[in-house]
Motif scaffolding. Structure first.
Motif, PDB file in Angstrom:
ATOM      1  N   TYR A  34      -6.823  -0.123   1.217  1.00  0.00           N
ATOM      2  CA  TYR A  34      -6.156  -0.363  -0.060  1.00  0.00           C
ATOM      3  C   TYR A  34      -6.648  -1.657  -0.686  1.00  0.00           C
ATOM      4  O   TYR A  34      -6.743  -2.695  -0.019  1.00  0.00           O
ATOM      5  CB  TYR A  34      -4.645  -0.438   0.179  1.00  0.00           C
ATOM      6  CG  TYR A  34      -3.815  -0.872  -1.005  1.00  0.00           C
ATOM      7  CD1 TYR A  34      -3.690  -0.064  -2.134  1.00  0.00           C
ATOM      8  CD2 TYR A  34      -3.145  -2.099  -0.982  1.00  0.00           C
ATOM      9  CE1 TYR A  34      -2.916  -0.476  -3.212  1.00  0.00           C
ATOM     10  CE2 TYR A  34      -2.364  -2.499  -2.054  1.00  0.00           C
ATOM     11  CZ  TYR A  34      -2.259  -1.687  -3.166  1.00  0.00           C
ATOM     12  OH  TYR A  34      -1.485  -2.091  -4.236  1.00  0.00           O
ATOM     13  N   VAL A  44      -7.988   3.147  -3.594  1.00  0.00           N
ATOM     14  CA  VAL A  44      -7.690   3.581  -2.231  1.00  0.00           C
ATOM     15  C   VAL A  44      -8.917   4.293  -1.660  1.00  0.00           C
ATOM     16  O   VAL A  44      -9.593   5.061  -2.366  1.00  0.00           O
ATOM     17  CB  VAL A  44      -6.475   4.536  -2.199  1.00  0.00           C
ATOM     18  CG1 VAL A  44      -6.172   4.968  -0.766  1.00  0.00           C
ATOM     19  CG2 VAL A  44      -5.255   3.875  -2.835  1.00  0.00           C
ATOM     20  N   ALA A  98      -0.957   4.682   0.286  1.00  0.00           N
ATOM     21  CA  ALA A  98      -2.191   4.178   0.884  1.00  0.00           C
ATOM     22  C   ALA A  98      -1.940   3.415   2.179  1.00  0.00           C
ATOM     23  O   ALA A  98      -2.814   2.685   2.644  1.00  0.00           O
ATOM     24  CB  ALA A  98      -2.911   3.275  -0.114  1.00  0.00           C
ATOM     25  N   ALA A 105       0.823  -1.210   0.000  1.00  0.00           N
ATOM     26  CA  ALA A 105       0.000   0.000   0.000  1.00  0.00           C
ATOM     27  C   ALA A 105       0.858   1.262   0.000  1.00  0.00           C
ATOM     28  O   ALA A 105       0.466   2.289  -0.572  1.00  0.00           O
ATOM     29  CB  ALA A 105      -0.924  -0.003   1.208  1.00  0.00           C
TER      30      ALA A 105
END
Length: 280
Positions: free
Chosen positions: A255, A262, A250, A245
């Motif tokens: 995620y 996101v 994110a 992520a």
């Protein structure tokens, strides 16, 4: 589907519940187009149509909108449950349908309906039938977090006491102390298709609920929940579950590993979409 539909322009909005305050404005966006879609929607099944839901905001990636929140309450023993509206008989498009809906949710003036969850095939799940017999408690799945696997067996009810360290919790993904999450299922006992949910207890949610009537009604003790189905291709995303992520900024959001959508769990917005009908 056009590229603009698949990859909407980034609005740059990152805020908590401002979309709730300004939701009336959104209600008028795209009304004509939605009505045209609804004519076909009503004829192919039960319910559905143009729907305004409250959701955790989609902030990046191909998902067209946020994932709908599930209003919750906590019982006297600390167990967390999703609120399911009472069933009504309504006329939609000239057809009488059974629909779980409350028109003035806890005095907030907000219509809360099962239509919020009718996308990605969930509309056909047994648990989304208005009269499905369920106690509505959130139950742990196999668990996506170490703490959850150590605390629960699959099917155990989630309890607020197990989130006591929510102000400090971390798992080496992103920033610690933002909140403590868990994954689970809702209205899914003894059925083939389970409804996946995610819950998050956070000080930020507690604080925001002090200044917003709807969020105060839809959360409890800082616990927020949402239907955990990505609105892009129906994958199951995760909050602080993937080290990948961080590549997409994110690490502190929700995620989706499938196509890098996101979501921001600290931004609750109103979304307008066409809910799919339940199969006949």
């Amino acid at each position: 589907m056009s590229d603009s539909d698949k990859y909407p322009a980034d609005s740059g909005r990152r805020r908590f519940v401002k979309g709730v305050v300004g939701g009336a404005t959104l209600a008028g966006v795209g009304t004509t187009g939605a009505a045209a879609v609804n004519t076909a929607t009503f004829s192919s099944g039960k319910g559905g149509g143009s729907t305004q839901a409250y959701a955790i905001e989609n902030t990046a990636g191909p998902a067209p909108r946020g994932m709908p929140i599930i209003p919750i309450e906590i019982d006297g023993d600390g167990f967390i449950k999703g609120i399911w509206p009472e069933t009504q008989t309504l006329s939609q498009g000239g057809v009488e349908v059974q629909l779980a809906q409350v028109d003035d949710f806890k005095g907030t003036g907000i219509t809360y309906s099962q239509d919020w969850f009718q996308y990605c095939g969930v509309q056909s799940y047994e648990g989304l039938q208005p009269d499905f017999d369920s106690d509505n408690y959130f139950r742990s799945d196999a668990g996506k977090y170490d703490w959850q696997q150590e605390t629960y067996s699959s099917g155990d009810k989630l309890n607020i006491a197990d989130f006591d360290d929510y102000a400090e919790w971390g798992n080496d993904i992103g920033q610690a102390g933002l909140g403590k999450p868990a994954t689970g299922t809702w209205r899914s006992q003894d059925v083939e298709n389970v409804i996946p949910i995610q819950v998050l207890r956070s000080k930020r949610i507690e604080k925001a609920a002090q200044d917003n009537d709807f969020l105060a009604a839809a959360t409890d003790q800082g616990v927020l929940a949402w239907l955990n189905k990505c609105t892009h291709f129906c994958c199951v995303p995760g909050y602080k579950q993937s080290s990948d992520a961080a590549k997409f900024n994110a690490e502190d959001g929700v995620y989706c590993q499938c196509h890098q959508s996101v979501y921001d769990p600290f931004s609750i917005v109103q979304t307008l979409f066409t809910a799919l009908p339940r199969p006949e």
